[in-house]
Every structure is written in structure tokens, then in C-alpha cells.
Design an enzyme around this catalytic site. Sequence first.
Site, PDB file in Angstrom:
ATOM      1  N   GLU A  31      45.112  37.727  41.637  1.00 27.32           N
ATOM      2  CA  GLU A  31      46.245  38.591  41.282  1.00 27.32           C
ATOM      3  C   GLU A  31      46.900  39.273  42.479  1.00 27.32           C
ATOM      4  O   GLU A  31      46.861  40.505  42.607  1.00 27.32           O
ATOM      5  CB  GLU A  31      45.804  39.643  40.261  1.00 27.32           C
TER       6      GLU A  31
ATOM      7  N   GLU B  30      40.908  34.839  33.502  1.00 20.61           N
ATOM      8  CA  GLU B  30      40.558  36.117  32.862  1.00 20.61           C
ATOM      9  C   GLU B  30      41.312  36.239  31.554  1.00 20.61           C
ATOM     10  O   GLU B  30      42.498  35.892  31.477  1.00 20.61           O
ATOM     11  CB  GLU B  30      40.958  37.350  33.708  1.00 20.61           C
TER      12      GLU B  30
HETATM   13  C1  PNW Z   1      42.857  42.516  36.266  1.00 18.98           C
HETATM   14  N1  PNW Z   1      48.129  46.261  35.394  1.00 18.98           N
HETATM   15  O1  PNW Z   1      43.400  43.712  36.732  1.00 18.98           O
HETATM   16  C2  PNW Z   1      41.778  42.233  37.282  1.00 18.98           C
HETATM   17  O2  PNW Z   1      41.760  40.963  37.850  1.00 18.98           O
HETATM   18  C3  PNW Z   1      40.426  42.706  36.886  1.00 18.98           C
HETATM   19  O3  PNW Z   1      39.716  43.043  38.037  1.00 18.98           O
HETATM   20  C4  PNW Z   1      40.544  43.843  35.894  1.00 18.98           C
HETATM   21  O4  PNW Z   1      39.331  44.461  35.614  1.00 18.98           O
HETATM   22  C5  PNW Z   1      41.206  43.280  34.643  1.00 18.98           C
HETATM   23  O5  PNW Z   1      42.448  42.674  34.947  1.00 18.98           O
HETATM   24  C6  PNW Z   1      41.429  44.303  33.542  1.00 18.98           C
HETATM   25  O6  PNW Z   1      42.324  45.296  33.972  1.00 18.98           O
HETATM   26  C7  PNW Z   1      44.581  44.293  36.332  1.00 18.98           C
HETATM   27  O7  PNW Z   1      48.160  47.486  35.378  1.00 18.98           O
HETATM   28  C8  PNW Z   1      44.668  45.675  36.454  1.00 18.98           C
HETATM   29  O8  PNW Z   1      49.157  45.569  35.123  1.00 18.98           O
HETATM   30  C9  PNW Z   1      45.833  46.323  36.139  1.00 18.98           C
HETATM   31  C10 PNW Z   1      46.940  45.594  35.720  1.00 18.98           C
HETATM   32  C11 PNW Z   1      46.858  44.215  35.617  1.00 18.98           C
HETATM   33  C12 PNW Z   1      45.661  43.558  35.914  1.00 18.98           C
END
Ligand code: PNW
EC number: 3.2.1.21
Length: 449
Positions: free
Chosen positions: A162, A355
Site C-alpha cells: 500500500e 488483504e
Molecule cells: C491496511 N485508510 O491499512 C494495512 O495494509 C494493514 O496494515 C492494516 O492493518 C489494514 O489495512 C486495516 O486497516 C490501511 O485509512 C490503513 O484508508 C488505513 C487506511 C487504509 C488501509
Amino acid sequence: MAFPEGFLWGAATAAFQVEGATDVDGRTDSIWDAFCRVPGNVVGGHTGEPGADHYRRVDQDVAMMAELGLGAYRFSIAWPRVRPDAGAVNQAGLDFYKRLVDTLLEHDIKPWPTLYHWDLPQKLEDTGGWANRDTAYRFAEYAETIVDALGDRIESWTTLNEPWCAAFLGYAAGIHAPGRAEPDAAVAAVHHLLLAHGLAGEVIRSRDKQLGITLNMYPIIPADPDSAADRDVARRLDGLQQRIFLDPLLCGYYPADIVKDLEPFGFSKVIQEGDLKIINAPLDMLGVNYYTEHYVSAEPGDEGPSPWVGVEKLSFPKRDAPVTDMGWEVRPDGLTSVLLRVHNDYPKVPLYITENGAAFQDLHDGDGVEDVDRTGYLESHLRAAHAAIAAGVDLRGYFCWSLMDNFEWAEGYAKRFGIVHVDYDTQVRTPKRSARWYSAVARSNAVAS
Ligand code: PNW
């Protein structure tokens, strides 16, 4: 509902979220260690300690994966363990990942490593972090170290997790490490992350290994499709979230409209001759992380630092749908649509869902955890993934997020994504109902109808 033969069933974690042991065996600070120390950055003042103590409990955790019948484990490697301060190689750090990989292979579980899941050595942030082009070259050095150390045991390498979050949440919104609200730095970070992917990709491909990257994707839906303003905001969000990564990776160019939108932030100035060719190295797989959709309007919303560089007025109106503890709407059809979109709009590349999952407060029932909501979330999304396969998408695997409860970044430990419950006082693991359900799916290669 059967999945194609050989479909890979796994679960995912990331180093900083589960390992704990942040100051042992030579590990030094990452940007997340430093970010967590600043009061107000992370809910509850939580830090990478204790994580899920995975660093010390890795044998037990792999045995648990085997009991669940998982075919693959997606984990990330901590750069500050392997090359602390981005300096000399640290054998103790390498040994941890060697042992993890050996143990996985002994249990017939495919290791699916990601080189960068956001834990940049703080030492590199001190010289500009991802806004500094040099960081991309340092990443390639680190990649070479780890690929050469583990290469005989690993088939496929994922460079970045990401990059949208790393660049825009970290350097524009400032809600992730390193906590900077500098849009110019964020757009430079986008390019340098992609360059880092390409440079590491050269190393990986020169060793005859498979190369992948993981992106977080969302359908972007204009609230009023008849409003030119809403449609334009949707175009810009799609550009910043998806096309700014997919176009250079898969086609070798940046989207012209977004390059123009980002001109005031100096985007084109950081792109050098030859970079796009490096970034466009052939990909063997693309990882898609999917959680929800973005439903967007041009009506002004919250002010203050935003990840949406250059988009001055936007808001995310609420629709009528169940939401998870993250406030994210449950939208399984959006998973079918992002998969179809990559399939239809880009040169073909094998896809993996790297994921997908949900944060919900767990209901304890005796000693068990009856997470009916999480189980339902996984089931509806697996149906959506199956629909994409039926429509012709080359989807080869699925990793649920997450194997176990862990440090949910700025949200700390209160948000639980695990299919396995972690008691942070005792570190006892308890598979939840969702884990038992998912285990049956993995073993039968099918979702019961
Ligand atoms: C992803 N947003 O994170 C990550 O790859 C993981 O490490 C994380 O635990 C998981 O999704 C759940 O959040 C994100 O705010 C964190 O858009 C925040 C965002 C998107 C993805």
C-alpha cells in the site's frame, strides 16, 4: 461454491503490527517507533509493544496456522531488523526471518513475504524519508540483502504494501508515520516508492524470482453521477488512489490528468529520465487489498490536512449500510468491481487478494469468541471474489487480514481485525468462530452454499 484448483488460502500480518520485541537483537527505530512516542499520534498512546509478541512466539504461531489448514502466510520483513539504521547487515535480524521461513516450509505453508510494510528506518527519515530519492536506492540495497539471504526458500516477493498509505497518510494527512503534512513531500514519496519497487524488482527478477506489489483499492463512486463536480472529485480520487500506481507499474506512464493536477506540488520535477522504465518492470503478480468503497461528493467536508492532495473540497456522505469498527461500510460488491476493473483496464497480470477483513468488537461466549459479524464479512467477500473469477478474472489466492489481533496503526490495539483473538495481557491466542469457518474454507477450497 468451489474455487479453482490450486487456489492459495492464507492469512496476513505485518512486522510492526505483530512482532513486538522492538529493541532486541539489534533492531533500531523505525518511523513508527518514533511516531508512537509523540502524544496524540496513536489512540491510547499505544506502541509496537507488545504487538502480539510474534517475534518470540513464532513457532507456536506457525503451528497454529498449520492447525487452521492455511496454505500461505503473508508477513512483512522489518527493514530495521535486517539493516538497522539502514546500515550494516544484522545477522540476528536475518536469522529470525530464516527461522520463520524454515518453520513455515516444514509445515507446508507457503511464505509470502513483503519487503516494506511501512517501517522505514528512522535514520532514513532523518534525511528526508521517502521524499528523498536516495531512500529508493537504500531500499534496493536492503532488498538485495534479504533476497540473497532467503532466496533459495522463497518463490515470490512483494516489494511494497500500500504505497498510497505510506505516501499520502504518512506525508500529506500526517495521520501515519512519519506524521508530516507536506503535500509536496507526499507526491515525491509516491514516485520514490515506485522507484524503490522498480529498483528492488531488478534485483528480484535477476535472481529468477517472482515480483509483486500490493495496492489498496476502492471503487470510487460519485455521490451524484449527474453532478460534474462530484464526477471530477471521483476522477481525482481514483487518479490518486489507483491510477497513479497502476498506470506506471503496468503501462509505463503516469496518468496525464493527475500529473497536471499535481503540477502545483512539484510532481513532474521528481521524475527523472529512465525512471518509468524501471518502475514498469514486468510484474508476476498484483496484490489487491480491499476493505470498502469510497462514495464521494464535492460538498466541502472536514478541513485540515488531507491525504487527497490538491482536492480542496470533498466529503464522504454516509449511505445506508452496516459499518465496521473502523467506520468503513461493508460493501462486498466493490471487491468484484475492483478486480474486474484491473482485469478490464490493464494488461493482464495474475491477481491475489492480499488483504480483506474487518474490525469488530469481539463477543466472548464462555471461552469462545463468536464473531458472527466478521465471519459474515469474510463470507460475503469470498462470494464477491468468486463472482469475479466466474467473470474471467485471473484471481489466484486470498489472504484474510488478519491472522490475529494486532497493532492497528493510529488506532492502537482497540481495533481487532484478527480471526484469532489475542489477549494482550497473557498473549494467549484463541481462534474465533471466523477462524474455524475460514479453516473449513481453506481445507475444502470452497465456501459452503
Ligand atoms: C491496511 N485508510 O491499512 C494495512 O495494509 C494493514 O496494515 C492494516 O492493518 C489494514 O489495512 C486495516 O486497516 C490501511 O485509512 C490503513 O484508508 C488505513 C487506511 C487504509 C488501509
